[in-house]
Design a protein around this motif. Structure first.
Motif, mmCIF file in Angstrom:
data_model
loop_
_atom_site.group_PDB
_atom_site.id
_atom_site.type_symbol
_atom_site.label_atom_id
_atom_site.label_comp_id
_atom_site.label_asym_id
_atom_site.label_seq_id
_atom_site.Cartn_x
_atom_site.Cartn_y
_atom_site.Cartn_z
ATOM 1 N N ARG A 191 0.853 -1.175 0.000
ATOM 2 C CA ARG A 191 0.000 0.000 0.000
ATOM 3 C C ARG A 191 0.896 1.234 0.000
ATOM 4 N NH1 ARG A 191 -2.536 0.301 6.170
ATOM 5 N NH2 ARG A 191 -0.535 0.248 7.289
ATOM 6 N N SER A 192 0.282 2.373 -0.312
ATOM 7 C CA SER A 192 1.082 3.592 -0.416
ATOM 8 C C SER A 192 0.378 4.742 0.277
ATOM 9 C CB SER A 192 1.321 3.941 -1.882
ATOM 10 O OG SER A 192 0.090 4.196 -2.542
ATOM 11 N N ALA A 193 1.154 5.794 0.537
ATOM 12 C CA ALA A 193 0.602 7.002 1.150
ATOM 13 C C ALA A 193 1.500 8.170 0.792
ATOM 14 C CB ALA A 193 0.513 6.850 2.667
ATOM 15 N N GLY A 194 0.901 9.346 0.728
ATOM 16 C CA GLY A 194 1.637 10.562 0.378
ATOM 17 C C GLY A 194 0.790 11.431 -0.533
ATOM 18 N N ALA A 195 1.424 12.377 -1.201
ATOM 19 C CA ALA A 195 0.712 13.280 -2.101
ATOM 20 C C ALA A 195 1.702 13.921 -3.058
ATOM 21 C CB ALA A 195 -0.032 14.358 -1.309
ATOM 22 N N PRO A 196 1.256 14.267 -4.279
ATOM 23 C CA PRO A 196 2.152 14.889 -5.261
ATOM 24 C C PRO A 196 2.699 16.221 -4.763
ATOM 25 C CG PRO A 196 0.105 14.152 -6.305
ATOM 26 C CD PRO A 196 -0.093 14.038 -4.834
ATOM 27 N N GLY A 197 3.999 16.409 -4.938
ATOM 28 C CA GLY A 197 4.617 17.683 -4.611
ATOM 29 C C GLY A 197 4.754 17.974 -3.132
ATOM 30 N N CYS A 198 4.629 16.955 -2.293
ATOM 31 C CA CYS A 198 4.645 17.173 -0.842
ATOM 32 C C CYS A 198 5.789 16.409 -0.176
ATOM 33 C CB CYS A 198 3.319 16.706 -0.225
ATOM 34 S SG CYS A 198 1.866 17.573 -0.858
ATOM 35 N N PRO A 199 6.538 17.072 0.712
ATOM 36 C CA PRO A 199 7.573 16.356 1.474
ATOM 37 C C PRO A 199 6.919 15.549 2.595
ATOM 38 C CG PRO A 199 7.525 18.670 2.127
ATOM 39 C CD PRO A 199 6.519 18.515 1.025
ATOM 40 N N ILE A 200 6.899 14.247 2.466
ATOM 41 C CA ILE A 200 6.260 13.385 3.464
ATOM 42 C C ILE A 200 7.304 13.028 4.515
ATOM 43 C CG2 ILE A 200 4.856 11.323 3.808
ATOM 44 C CD1 ILE A 200 3.631 13.438 1.954
ATOM 45 N N LEU A 201 7.628 14.030 5.323
ATOM 46 C CA LEU A 201 8.694 13.929 6.311
ATOM 47 C C LEU A 201 8.259 14.592 7.607
ATOM 48 C CD1 LEU A 201 11.577 14.972 3.904
ATOM 49 C CD2 LEU A 201 11.157 12.647 4.742
ATOM 50 N N ASP A 202 8.767 14.075 8.705
ATOM 51 C CA ASP A 202 8.396 14.576 10.023
ATOM 52 C C ASP A 202 8.663 16.085 10.150
ATOM 53 O OD1 ASP A 202 7.135 13.217 12.025
ATOM 54 O OD2 ASP A 202 8.898 13.098 13.320
ATOM 55 N N HIS A 203 7.629 16.830 10.543
ATOM 56 C CA HIS A 203 7.735 18.268 10.826
ATOM 57 C C HIS A 203 8.114 19.112 9.604
ATOM 58 C CE1 HIS A 203 7.257 17.695 15.140
ATOM 59 N NE2 HIS A 203 8.141 16.717 15.075
ATOM 60 N N ALA A 204 7.982 18.578 8.393
ATOM 61 C CA ALA A 204 8.311 19.333 7.176
ATOM 62 C C ALA A 204 7.045 19.666 6.406
ATOM 63 C CB ALA A 204 9.264 18.533 6.290
ATOM 64 N N ALA A 205 7.029 20.853 5.798
ATOM 65 C CA ALA A 205 5.885 21.276 5.000
ATOM 66 C C ALA A 205 6.356 22.317 3.989
ATOM 67 C CB ALA A 205 4.792 21.877 5.884
ATOM 68 N N PRO A 206 5.690 22.420 2.843
ATOM 69 C CA PRO A 206 6.059 23.459 1.872
ATOM 70 C C PRO A 206 5.878 24.836 2.494
ATOM 71 C CG PRO A 206 4.537 21.866 0.902
ATOM 72 C CD PRO A 206 4.565 21.601 2.368
ATOM 73 N N SER A 207 6.814 25.726 2.261
ATOM 74 C CA SER A 207 6.738 27.053 2.876
ATOM 75 C C SER A 207 5.799 27.981 2.126
ATOM 76 C CB SER A 207 8.133 27.676 2.959
ATOM 77 O OG SER A 207 8.749 27.693 1.684
ATOM 78 N N ARG A 208 5.812 27.940 0.792
ATOM 79 C CA ARG A 208 4.918 28.792 0.000
ATOM 80 C C ARG A 208 4.323 27.939 -1.098
ATOM 81 N NH1 ARG A 208 9.447 31.818 0.575
ATOM 82 N NH2 ARG A 208 10.121 31.258 -1.520
ATOM 83 N N PHE A 209 3.158 27.406 -0.816
ATOM 84 C CA PHE A 209 2.535 26.484 -1.767
ATOM 85 C C PHE A 209 1.034 26.530 -1.534
ATOM 86 C CE2 PHE A 209 2.328 21.811 -3.318
ATOM 87 C CZ PHE A 209 2.165 22.240 -4.624
ATOM 88 N N ALA A 210 0.282 26.638 -2.615
ATOM 89 C CA ALA A 210 -1.171 26.755 -2.468
ATOM 90 C C ALA A 210 -1.759 25.519 -1.790
ATOM 91 C CB ALA A 210 -1.820 26.972 -3.838
ATOM 92 N N ARG A 211 -1.071 24.367 -1.909
ATOM 93 C CA ARG A 211 -1.587 23.129 -1.344
ATOM 94 C C ARG A 211 -0.895 22.782 -0.027
ATOM 95 N NH1 ARG A 211 0.365 19.425 -4.587
ATOM 96 N NH2 ARG A 211 -0.822 17.771 -3.593
ATOM 97 N N ARG A 212 -0.393 23.781 0.669
ATOM 98 C CA ARG A 212 0.346 23.536 1.917
ATOM 99 C C ARG A 212 -0.480 22.725 2.910
ATOM 100 N NH1 ARG A 212 4.423 25.749 5.433
ATOM 101 N NH2 ARG A 212 3.697 25.757 7.596
ATOM 102 N N ASP A 213 -1.740 23.139 3.147
ATOM 103 C CA ASP A 213 -2.583 22.419 4.109
ATOM 104 C C ASP A 213 -2.841 20.988 3.648
ATOM 105 O OD1 ASP A 213 -2.674 24.680 5.642
ATOM 106 O OD2 ASP A 213 -4.628 25.346 4.891
ATOM 107 N N GLU A 214 -3.031 20.822 2.346
ATOM 108 C CA GLU A 214 -3.240 19.480 1.806
ATOM 109 C C GLU A 214 -2.004 18.616 2.012
ATOM 110 O OE1 GLU A 214 -3.725 17.461 -2.613
ATOM 111 O OE2 GLU A 214 -4.490 19.490 -2.283
ATOM 112 N N CYS A 215 -0.820 19.219 1.839
ATOM 113 C CA CYS A 215 0.431 18.478 2.032
ATOM 114 C C CYS A 215 0.607 18.067 3.497
ATOM 115 C CB CYS A 215 1.614 19.337 1.590
ATOM 116 S SG CYS A 215 1.854 19.399 -0.203
ATOM 117 N N ILE A 216 0.289 18.967 4.400
ATOM 118 C CA ILE A 216 0.428 18.653 5.826
ATOM 119 C C ILE A 216 -0.508 17.508 6.212
ATOM 120 C CG2 ILE A 216 0.020 19.554 8.152
ATOM 121 C CD1 ILE A 216 0.997 22.275 7.122
ATOM 122 N N ALA A 217 -1.744 17.554 5.692
ATOM 123 C CA ALA A 217 -2.702 16.488 5.990
ATOM 124 C C ALA A 217 -2.221 15.150 5.423
ATOM 125 C CB ALA A 217 -4.075 16.849 5.425
#
Length: 585
Positions: A431-457
């Motif tokens: 199985r897989s998990a993650g999202a396009p264009g998102c750093p799936i890493l502990d405490h990391a999130a895009p700094s300026r990205f329209a999908r920032r909240d989506e990436c964090i989720a």
């Protein structure tokens, strides 16, 4: 400043469309030719405001009459262009490409192309601008939205007795809004109408200047020369990715306004009012409509030869021929030369709405049908499918039991797709998990990205998914995408790391913390490193054939293998962390 024909405006139209055409042909030295669109906006603001105020003063203005004139001026030629592009797409485009083209046709017909391009620009898999056959329609949609609201604004401003003060205030609000918005979302300032009103207003404000201050001959010559110089210099010096572009476009806008204010009696104005420029100005709308689809399909069908000098000459000749025919047989036939009649206006509006709705239904059904895949033989459809990016339907786990976890951004799909046959043979569930264009890493999130909240989720879901298991994990990300200028890291070991592009201090901290936690829970982790960079843009739609053949992609030159750069992921946690059973992770 009466309603007589303005030669310098026809010349400005010619200058504007020449700049846009040369920009799209990628002629060296005209990388700022896109400001021709800004010149068009200034001209529209001047003419539309002049006509509205003149009709109000003579008690002839009516909203139905205004909108009828605008739709007859703009929509027939636009509809013709959209239909032609759709038919060419049906003949040459693969289903994937035709799907996107049909969507473009729908938005162009509904005058919301600019809004849609802005929305899609935030998507990770947004197509490159060279892949959009109707990209130039963003400016027409924006202009039509302006026409929808501006008459009401001018009428209300006129009733206050201070129309030009109101227009100046609207221009200031629009400009300040564009500057403010561009810091967070530059493409909103580019595509959306409210942040372009100051350009239309620059043309409108020529009216009070011309009425109160008639420039003498010397001043008029200076205004004309300075205005044309501002426009040409902008076309030569500007670049599409230059900083503060939303404010810099004031230069060509003020240049166009100054040229209109100076009039057509100056010596300098003769440069842009000769017969050739007047003829180009006359067909400028038809030329603007047809130029980009012709460039688009010429490059798509014939390939790199269109970027040679003979290719550019042939493409330009084709544009001019099509523009002349469109102007003569489509555009001119619908322009009103006398006040509209109520009965005829209603009949025309009904017919136009029916045509637009009918065509929109066709283009939207094409989109829903996934690009009319039946146009291709079964064997070619299968080849096309194999060249597509793997979809969920292509990746299925052979077992309900999970033997391996795939974690990461869209890149991890390629590894799932590539390994699926081996996993099916070995009956290994995954199985897989993650999202396009998102750093799936502990405490990391895009700094300026329209999908920032989506990436964090998506990050939180993926990390929670592997908290309760100890199955092996395959980690794959497009690592170079997440440099210190692109991501935030707020872990306990966070340091004051400056947002430097090309540095990866935050990524190393986040990756180290993530792998350390995973290994502590009993996971074995396979970390996949940086990918091979082909060194060129890969035009995916060009890889797929449509009903009629087109030129292949350009040859990609071979590259020497390079030593890893600062991007090397050498986290201690990745290489030496121990599992509970004593083995290294």
């Amino acid at each position: 400043m009466t309603g007589h024909f303005r030669n310098e405006i026809a010349g400005l139209r010619a200058v504007a469309v020449i700049g846009v055409v040369l920009f799209h042909l990628k002629v060296a030295g005209v990388q700022g030719g896109f400001v021709g669109v800004d010149v068009f906006f200034v001209i529209s603001g001047y003419l539309i405001t002049r006509n509205i105020l003149r009709d109000i003063d003579t008690d002839r203005f009516s909203f139905p009459g205004f909108y009828l004139r605008r739709t007859r001026r703009i929509l027939p030629a636009l509809i013709f262009t959209v239909v032609l592009v759709y038919l060419l797409g049906a003949l040459w485009c693969s289903p994937l490409m035709f799907l996107d083209l049909a969507k473009e046709c729908t938005h162009a017909l509904l005058s919301i192309a600019n809004i849609q391009y802005w929305r899609e620009s935030h998507q990770y898999f947004a197509p490159n601008s060279d892949e959009l056959a109707l990209l130039h329609c963003w400016s027409l949609s924006l202009e039509e939205q302006f026409y929808l609201l501006w008459p009401l604004f001018v009428v209300l401003a006129k009733k206050t007795g201070r129309p030009y003060q109101a227009i100046a205030a609207a221009a200031l609000v629009s400009l300040l809004g564009a500057i403010a918005v561009s810091k967070a979302d530059p493409l909103a300032a580019f595509f959306l109408m409210p942040f372009r009103i100051f350009e239309f207003a620059a043309g409108a404000l020529v009216l009070p200047l011309g009425a109160r201050f008639r420039p003498g001959k010397a001043i008029a010559e200076g205004l004309s020369a300075g205005g044309i110089l501002c426009i040409v210099a902008s076309m030569v010096l500007f670049e599409s990715d230059m900083p503060h572009l939303e404010a810099a476009v004031l230069v060509p806008c003020l240049g166009a306004a100054a040229t209109i204010w100076a009039g057509d009696q100056t010596l300098v104005s003769r440069i842009i009012t000769n017969r050739v420029m007047a003829a180009l100005g006359a067909i400028s709308y038809s030329l603007y409509l047809c130029h980009w689809p012709i460039i688009f399909f010429a490059r798509f069908i014939f390939g790199a030869v269109t970027d040679t000098v003979p290719g550019m000459v042939a493409t330009t000749a084709c544009m001019l021929a099509v523009a002349v025919l469109m102007y003569a047989f489509v555009e001119r036939r619908f322009i009103l030369t006398s006040p509209p009649q109520t009965k005829g206006s209603l009949k025309y509006a009904t017919a136009l709405a029916s045509v637009i709705l009918g065509l929109t239904a066709v283009t939207h059904l094409t989109f829903l049908s996934r690009g009319l895949a039946w146009r291709l033989p079964a064997a070619k459809s299968e080849e096309t499918h194999l060249q597509s990016f793997p979809a969920n339907a292509d990746i299925s786990s052979p077992s309900t039991g999970v033997g391996v976890e795939f974690i990461g951004d869209s890149l991890v799909l390629e590894y799932e797709y590539g390994l699926r046959s081996i996993m099916q043979q070995l009956r290994i569930g995954f199985r897989s998990a993650g999202a396009p264009g998102c750093p799936i890493l502990d405490h990391a999130a895009p700094s300026r990205f329209a999908r920032r909240d989506e990436c964090i989720a998506a990050r939180d879901r993926a990390l929670k998914q592997i908290e309760t298991t100890d199955t092996p994990v395959v980690y794959a990300e497009l690592w170079w995408l997440y440099d210190d200028a692109s991501i935030d890291y707020d872990g306990d070991t966070a340091q004051s790391i400056p947002p430097v592009k090309g540095a990866f201090g935050k990524l190393q901290l986040a990756l180290g913390a993530t792998i350390e936690k995973a290994v502590a829970r009993g996971h074995r982790v396979l970390l996949l490193g940086a990918q091979v960079d082909p060194g060129c843009f890969i035009n995916v739609p060009r890889l797929e054939q449509g009903p009629l053949p087109h030129a292949p992609s350009r040859h990609v030159p071979s590259r020497q293998r390079m030593r890893p750069s600062a991007m090397l992921l050498r986290s201690t946690a990745c290489s030496t962390a121990s599992r509970p059973d004593g083995r290294t992770g």
